[in-house]
Write an enzyme that holds these catalytic residues in place. Structure first.
Site, PDB file in Angstrom:
ATOM      1  CD  GLU A  35     -59.677   4.261 -83.469  1.00  0.00           C
ATOM      2  OE1 GLU A  35     -59.892   3.765 -84.431  1.00  0.00           O
ATOM      3  OE2 GLU A  35     -60.204   4.027 -82.211  1.00  0.00           O
ATOM      4  CB  SER A  41     -53.151  -1.241 -86.834  1.00  0.00           C
ATOM      5  OG  SER A  41     -53.159  -0.601 -87.819  1.00  0.00           O
ATOM      6  CB  CYS A  45     -59.739 -12.003 -85.270  1.00  0.00           C
ATOM      7  SG  CYS A  45     -60.433 -10.704 -86.465  1.00  0.00           S
ATOM      8  CG  ASP A 287     -66.838  -5.074 -89.073  1.00  0.00           C
ATOM      9  OD1 ASP A 287     -66.290  -5.877 -89.933  1.00  0.00           O
ATOM     10  OD2 ASP A 287     -66.568  -5.266 -87.745  1.00  0.00           O
ATOM     11  NE  ARG A 446     -68.729 -40.981-104.721  1.00  0.00           N
ATOM     12  CZ  ARG A 446     -67.842 -41.808-103.708  1.00  0.00           C
ATOM     13  NH1 ARG A 446     -66.456 -41.694-104.400  1.00  0.00           N
ATOM     14  NH2 ARG A 446     -68.020 -42.427-102.858  1.00  0.00           N
TER      15      ARG A 446
END
Ligand SMILES: Cc1cc2nc3c(=O)[nH]c(=O)nc-3n(C[C@H](O)[C@H](O)[C@H](O)COP(=O)(O)OP(=O)(O)OC[C@H]3O[C@@H](n4cnc5c(N)ncnc54)[C@H](O)[C@@H]3O)c2cc1C
Length: 456
Positions: A35, A41, A45, A287, A446
């Site tokens: 990383e 982690s 968001c 991503d 409907r």
């Protein structure tokens, strides 16, 4: 001897894959994960809600720390960037960004989970102080620090997509006068323009100045090099800070340079098991890949955490020798700005047309609860159904609190290729605090059924 799994990218897709594979294979697998940032982690968001103040500290956005992963047996190399992949030799080269040391690691399974990069238009002044992205926790921390240390009255958000509108709310909640600039005809281009217009009107009602068909040309700076205005063809918008929410592109230079296949959307192309097409032992998810849209049949780039986590789980199973697939997406997304909720699934009108569908559309205005119940609020549901067959092709919802998650009913209907007539009989829950006796989805189904019949 234990197999070796190398993971590039330590967020949702990469670490889900690593954890899942390790859970299934235990000591028979050695996992090395690279990383390049300081975080692992983490939940991007949650950044808008952290900036808004709903989440009180950065640590709450980290699902598992580097120490948690190490305890679980993952050899996690933080601040280390993978610079090259040698597919023939089955090995990657990585550089420690602090010491400059270069290492190589060989693999039996390689997982590419490099995510996406924010689009940063090459406009004059875009790199000035006071212009913020919101892709990483460091971006969020820089913005929060700025808001806490410099007096600000006005903010401009560039981009009226879901990140732009969520950031508009965050800045409104800091008491700022917020202007959203978008080059499209309506904000939320992930909706049809008629539904986008409802978002536009509601955002104006929340005190947010929304300027559509307003492309940004440059960022003006003051004598200290800090942004002071955003220049558009019509006028300059003076501001104390700018947030960019223009969208992202798959982060694929590493994969492309290794010779891995990219699709039309620029994402890495995989099969249903998320194995990179043409490769035996290379997997990709999150991503950085493109996925199949189950309604249009086309390959699309849908950069969402919900998919990245599922991808990681699927890859983890397959690396461990089990069998799992990711069949595709129906394009479901939800978002909000203050108490206005926005949701979509399936195809927009223009997407349905581009895929060769002939269709009808209906929009109904209803309420979130029984009309007499305290707190009942407005919502609009739009359905798109195929002409003649009545198959549901898409749904969009804009309304107040309690609206957005109704989209999941339409998402399940799309997944199962239901018609709007099938949907009219769905056994949805009802009690006055939750819904009118005829749920707005049933009313829209409907109405759509009647329109399909008329159009046949
Ligand atoms: C502000 C914001 C709000 C969002 N809100 C939502 C939401 O509400 N719902 C939703 O579903 N999704 C949301 N998302 C999207 C979601 O965060 C992403 O889809 C998800 O993080 C993707 O996970 P990933 O693992 O594929 O990639 P990323 O999270 O981008 O992680 C990729 C990682 O790879 C690392 N990396 C890249 N290249 C290398 C390399 N060469 N070597 C080593 N490391 C490398 C990067 O540093 C990064 O940490 C939001 C995103 C943002 C920015």
């Amino acid at each position: 001897m234990a197999e070796r799994m190398v993971v590039v990218g330590g967020d949702a897709a990469g670490m889900s894959a690593a954890s899942q594979a390790l859970r299934l294979k235990g000591d028979d697998l050695r996992v090395v994960a690279f990383e390049r940032s300081r975080h692992v982690s983490y939940s991007a968001c949650g950044i808008p809600y952290w900036v808004a103040g709903d989440v009180d500290e950065e640590a709450r956005l980290v699902a598992r720390t580097a120490e948690d992963h190490a305890k679980a047996g993952i050899d996690l190399r933080m601040r280390t960037e993978v610079e090259g992949i040698d597919l023939d030799a089955g090995r990657v080269t990585a550089r420690d960004l602090d010491t400059g040391e270069v290492v190589t690691e060989s693999y039996d399974h390689l997982v590419i989970a490099t995510g996406a990069v924010p689009i940063r238009p090459p406009l004059p002044g875009v790199d000035a102080a006071g212009v913020f992205g919101v892709q990483t926790l460091d971006d969020g921390a820089a913005l929060i620090d700025d808001l806490g240390t410099r007096p600000a009255r006005r903010a401009v958000v560039v981009g009226g997509g879901y990140i732009g509108v969520e950031m508009a709310e965050a800045l409104v909640r800091h008491g700022l006068e917020v202007t959203v600039l978008d080059r499209a005809t309506q904000p939320m281009a992930t909706l049809d323009p008629d539904m986008g217009a409802k978002v536009h009107e509601a955002m104006e009602g929340l005190g947010i100045d929304v300027r559509t068909e307003t492309p940004v040309e440059a960022f003006e700076t003051d004598a200290d090099g800090r942004v002071r205005a955003v220049v558009t063809p019509e006028r300059a918008f003076e501001t104390d800070l700018v947030v960019l929410g223009i969208g992202v592109a798959p982060n694929t230079p590493l994969a492309r340079d290794a010779g891995l296949p990219l699709g039309d959307s620029g994402g890495i192309r995989t099969d249903r098991q998320l194995r990179v097409v043409g490769q035996e032992r290379v997997w990709a998810g999150g991503d950085c890949v493109e996925v199949r849209h189950l309604v249009s049949g086309r390959y699309v780039h849908v950069p969402l955490g919900t998919h990245a986590n599922k991808h990681g789980r699927v890859i983890g199973h397959n690396v461990a020798g089990a069998y799992a697939t990711f069949p595709g997406v129906v394009g479901t997304a939800v978002s909000k700005v203050c108490d206005l909720e926005i949701a979509r699934t399936g195809l927009l009108e223009k997407e349905a047309r581009a895929s060769g569908f002939s269709f009808v559309t209906v929009t109904v205005d209803a309420t979130t609860k029984a009309g007499y119940f305290p707190g009942a609020a407005d919502l609009s549901v739009k359905l798109i159904a195929e002409r003649r067959t009545g198959r549901l092709l898409g749904a969009q919802i804009v309304g107040r609190e309690g609206s957005a998650k109704r989209i999941d009913v339409a998402a399940v209907a799309l997944w199962n290729q239901m018609t709007v007539t099938d949907m009219t009989s769905l056994d949805l829950g009802y009690a006055p605090p939750f819904s009118p006796v005829w749920d707005p989805i049933l009313v829209a189904s409907r109405k759509a059924t009647a329109k399909v019949r008329e159009a046949t």
